[in-house]
Motif scaffolding. Sequence first.
Motif: not given
Length: 536
Positions: A461-467
């Motif tokens: 599983q791969l994820s990214m958070e952009v804030r």
Amino acid sequence: MIRNPILPGFNPDPSICRVGDDYYIATSTFEWYPGVQIHHSRDLVNWRLVRRPLERQGQLDMRGNPDSCGVWAPCLSHADGQFWLVFTDVKRFDGNFKDAHNYIVTSPTIEGEWSDPVYVNSSGFDPSLFHDDDGRKWFLNMQWNHRTESYGGAPKSPAFDGILLQEWDPQTKALTGPIKNIFAGSPLGLVEGPHLFKRNGWYYLTTAEGGTGYDHAVTMARSRTIDGPYEMHPDMHLITSRGHPEAVLQRSGHGQYVETPSGEPYHTHLSGRPLPPKRRCTLGRETSIQRCVWKEDGWLYLANGTVVPDVEVEAPNAAMPVEKPHRSGYNFDGGNLPEDFQWLRTPQPERIFSLAERPGHLRLFARESIGSWFEQALVARRQEHHRFRAETVLEFEPDTYQQVAGLTHYYNRHKFHAVAVTWHEKLGRCVTILSCNGDYPDAKLSFPAGSGVAIPDGRVQLSMEVRDNDLQFFWQTEGKGAWQPIGPMLDAGVVSDEGGRGEHGSFTGAFAGVFAFDTSGRAKVADFDWFNYDEL
């Protein structure tokens, strides 16, 4: 109230058309396939994507088109019982030339199949088609003059050599009669994006001026005859945020006039919402709409009494905004690519992805490198929020470092971040990061996580958070342990119109999606079971 932008994320150059009680907006898609987005509404408040009409090779083939080329500034209209869509396919951006080819396609319905394109001309971009009340049809586009210092990223006004007008014969499907340059633009310059409409015996011309950046504007003029001369609006510009850095909606310009069935006037425009401190519009150019009024002098004005657009605008009726979900989940079970997703350039999607080869999965066939202008397996959806999280699960068994697949925050070949599964001589299968932080000449690929992290067999599983301006990647072995951050915090603001070489250097928008490449030429497959996009 209408809440702007009405089409968030990358949706520029809005051309609006009303047929009865139905409103349609067509927006530019540039190098993303299929070409042109058409949204539908019955109240100007709630909008839904209903069609991307340029969907087959006979209509559009953008392989080899550079970044920020492809489909520019469509114009949608309805006459003679059918819809008309004119658009430009731009084959070159940088340098003195644009090589912009204009076409017309038609369809009896928005949702139906659209015709093969009819070639019109190549004298400039931003075409539109005006249907006069005497039955004649007129084709407009800006004229491009290559004999200037204007080039991609540094536009100069002499290259934008006025608005051309010529009659279009629907019987012969060709232009006819003299070519006339009817409008040189205002002192602001960079005149483009022409649209004509007629009211009380006046021909009203709106154009886009000032470039796609913070000086952008909707300029208005009028004439008693279609070929001019055109006199300028008393305020020169109908809509602009130029000189108003406090406005929420910046870069405001390039739109079209529309009336409700009861005659209430509105005008669309593109806009951008910059983030501090660098004023980068990470969501690209979005679509907004403003309520207008006609005054006794016969000119159109914004209802708010200024030229600066509002975020909240009075709607024509008592429509209630439909609450949009905070999560968009895609499981790829339907056999068709979810409508939010697009790919790049190629009219042969079967060579880069399949939802049938392994049912319930999006299978990518790894082709050319990430950022290729010809055939890259990258499938993505628009970023619509300044803060979001995207995640997916991947099955991929590389046997060389030339095989890479994963999750990306993508703008173009020079502006992207990606977390990916690949192979390393010492680590074996691993997770790493690929990043490119700006346009040439500094567009060098970097590896912020170094060689990466070795990972066990199985699904990853791969994820990214952009804030806002910050991006963090994560990974985990499916069903084992917690999410692990990988690499440093990255500059998400690079993935924007103003990233890299800055304003006017590029003008599309940010996407979140999945990709795979195999520079060995063996087309390794990568299977994605699901993809989630969450507003944070």
